[in-house]
Enzyme design. Sequence first.
Site, PDB file in Angstrom:
ATOM      1  N   HIS A  92       0.772  -1.168   0.124  1.00 23.98           N
ATOM      2  CA  HIS A  92      -0.012  -0.095   0.088  1.00 23.98           C
ATOM      3  C   HIS A  92       1.031   1.058   0.051  1.00 23.98           C
ATOM      4  O   HIS A  92       1.870   1.096   0.461  1.00 23.98           O
ATOM      5  CB  HIS A  92      -0.776  -0.069   1.274  1.00 23.98           C
ATOM      6  CG  HIS A  92      -2.061   0.911   1.393  1.00 23.98           C
ATOM      7  ND1 HIS A  92      -1.836   2.253   1.560  1.00 23.98           N
ATOM      8  CD2 HIS A  92      -3.287   0.765   0.988  1.00 23.98           C
ATOM      9  CE1 HIS A  92      -2.994   2.885   1.667  1.00 23.98           C
ATOM     10  NE2 HIS A  92      -3.954   1.930   1.551  1.00 23.98           N
TER      11      HIS A  92
ATOM     12  N   ASP B 203       2.518  -4.360   8.192  1.00 24.74           N
ATOM     13  CA  ASP B 203       1.338  -3.523   7.933  1.00 24.74           C
ATOM     14  C   ASP B 203       0.064  -4.549   8.156  1.00 24.74           C
ATOM     15  O   ASP B 203      -0.213  -5.293   7.311  1.00 24.74           O
ATOM     16  CB  ASP B 203       1.620  -2.841   6.750  1.00 24.74           C
ATOM     17  CG  ASP B 203      -0.070  -2.374   6.170  1.00 24.74           C
ATOM     18  OD1 ASP B 203      -0.962  -2.243   7.297  1.00 24.74           O
ATOM     19  OD2 ASP B 203       0.032  -1.985   5.143  1.00 24.74           O
TER      20      ASP B 203
ATOM     21  N   GLN C 217      -5.021  -5.243   6.913  1.00 24.79           N
ATOM     22  CA  GLN C 217      -5.818  -6.353   6.563  1.00 24.79           C
ATOM     23  C   GLN C 217      -5.712  -7.643   7.484  1.00 24.79           C
ATOM     24  O   GLN C 217      -6.761  -8.435   7.832  1.00 24.79           O
ATOM     25  CB  GLN C 217      -5.599  -6.788   5.330  1.00 24.79           C
ATOM     26  CG  GLN C 217      -5.757  -5.566   4.222  1.00 24.79           C
ATOM     27  CD  GLN C 217      -7.163  -4.965   4.216  1.00 24.79           C
ATOM     28  OE1 GLN C 217      -8.217  -5.543   4.629  1.00 24.79           O
ATOM     29  NE2 GLN C 217      -7.171  -3.820   3.833  1.00 24.79           N
TER      30      GLN C 217
ATOM     31  N   LYS D 209     -10.789  -0.321   9.993  1.00 24.23           N
ATOM     32  CA  LYS D 209     -10.832  -1.497   9.414  1.00 24.23           C
ATOM     33  C   LYS D 209     -11.131  -2.857  10.366  1.00 24.23           C
ATOM     34  O   LYS D 209     -11.652  -3.881   9.716  1.00 24.23           O
ATOM     35  CB  LYS D 209      -9.596  -2.018   8.348  1.00 24.23           C
ATOM     36  CG  LYS D 209      -9.401  -0.926   7.410  1.00 24.23           C
ATOM     37  CD  LYS D 209      -8.188  -1.238   6.879  1.00 24.23           C
ATOM     38  CE  LYS D 209      -8.018  -0.302   5.228  1.00 24.23           C
ATOM     39  NZ  LYS D 209      -7.656   1.124   5.129  1.00 24.23           N
TER      40      LYS D 209
ATOM     41  N   CYS E 218      -4.675   2.182  -3.747  1.00 19.88           N
ATOM     42  CA  CYS E 218      -3.326   2.977  -3.123  1.00 19.88           C
ATOM     43  C   CYS E 218      -2.184   1.963  -3.228  1.00 19.88           C
ATOM     44  O   CYS E 218      -1.517   1.719  -2.334  1.00 19.88           O
ATOM     45  CB  CYS E 218      -3.713   3.253  -1.640  1.00 19.88           C
ATOM     46  SG  CYS E 218      -4.888   4.544  -1.544  1.00 19.88           S
TER      47      CYS E 218
END
Lengths: 415, 170
Positions: free
Chosen positions: A132, A209, A212, A235, A373
């Site tokens: 991303h 990261d 998700q 999220k 992104c």
Amino acid sequence: MNKAMTAAQLPFDVAKIRADFPILAREVHGKPLVYLDSAASAQKPKLVLDTIARAYGHDYANVHRGAYYLSETSTAAYEAAREKIRAFINAGSLKEVIFTKGATEAINLVAATWGRTFLKAGDEIVLTAAEHHSNIVPWQLLRDAVGCELKIVPVAPDGSIGIEAFANVIGPKTKLVAVAHVSNVLGTVLPVQAIAELAHGVGAKLLLDGCQGIVHEHVDVRALGCDFYVFSGHKLYGPTGIGILWARAELLEAMPPYQGGGDMIDTVTFAKTTWAPPPAKFEAGTPPIAEAIGLGAAVDYLNSIDRAAASAHEHALLRYAMSSLSQIPGLRLIGTAPGKAAVQSFVMDGAHPHDLATILDRSGVCVRAGHHCAQPLMDVLGVSATTRASFAIYNTMAEVDALVAALRKAQEVLL
Amino acid sequence: VSASAIQTAPLTDDLRTLYQDIILDHGKSPRNLRVVEHHTCKAQGNNPMCGDRVTVTARVSDTGVLEDLAFEGKGCAISIASASMMSEALAGQSAATAKQLFDAVHDLCTGKADADKVKTAVPATLGDSIDKLAALSGVRQFPVRVKCATLPWHALMSCLDGKTQTTTEK
């Protein structure tokens, strides 16, 4: 996926889950809302909405300041949220759980403090081609500031990013590996424990990261073997404006502060200021109090449901979606790596993702269209954009059918 | 949610208005999808929201006439159709007329004016072009798609102004 999550007790009562999310009852353009964009931002359960309303409507005052009852209760709720998140990711200490305004700020924090202190010209940062922008641009800014280099791990045509690919790129100059736990475009779950071993083998740190990953996988930051783990609250069924940086305590001790201000100091004189210990050291100014408390409520909500069954439900949705979408003429799935999470990108002959998203919207179906992104990944895939359907605990098989029906309708319009 | 209910639902009028035949025709079979030979100016337009890019090239004569105009790029049906129709409408026109037509298309897409009104602001010879370009005004009902329709026109303006880059975000 760990053992606790594979021992799913089916069936999963999705109707009961849906009843917890007020927005799912509404219509869009006169059609029932079919929300398939949770990877961009998830909807919120009533528990989160009510908790935020109560934080403002009943318990609100600034934290860590007032010597009065309301400030004490507000501070207690804020710090209780930190403990909920600590337990959720199995962090070793509350000191390691930093509230940020989101994953983007968390990565920028690491780049600006740890990066600028410990990286120098010639050092290498390893990313994947699937990152991303929020896990690319902060490192480019760092590169421009200190002269380090970025090395990119390629993505296989099916979206896999195997450990062999990392072994080819991680080397003696590597000081940091910064990668997604789960790709937001491809759904690929990265082999993070093996990556951690490789990184640590050359003395590098691993930043994950988890935007998700925290949603779709069981996250135990100590078991994963990473050094930094970041994610956004919105999220994870929580509010916007709140995110988490987890880092090993010794790293946080060694890093300089990110921003100066109230709350992050020990003592201040014009001659010299000393810092508060973590986590306060990295939380300058009045924090997003209600948002942190709201994220704590999101964690409470997830702890209240059978997450193993929820995970099995998401995977069942993904399998059904992959199979149903594959039957549409001219549709090509993007991202089919084994073991992937419930995020599915695709392209369709003669139908640009933007046109698809507009037409699907008129059927009440919300999908993401564009570069997600992740423009470098689009270049690797040879497309300018994809359409992405992402699945959450509240989605149903009928919504997959609605997606497929709306796509066929779009073909009627466009082809 | 019943999938069959969606399958049998008629297309909404605003989708028909957005995806008119002329838009689909130009979107599928764009005219002047190429690079102008011996072009005197070139500019790329980017839509950061969706990643669409369109590069406009033009050859402008010493007297300010757009002798040739073409585009390359990837985009949705709306942006490609808009670029294609733009290239047909402006070939042989003056750069000054191009600016007038830019304003006219902008007004059509944002709902500021209808076709009859914008016709009064451009030379009479462009009346037929306005009738065709009026198909782009379907984006009015889809605010996020206005930028798709105007992207190539912004790129053309940058091109004629001697700039090389433009973005719909400015």
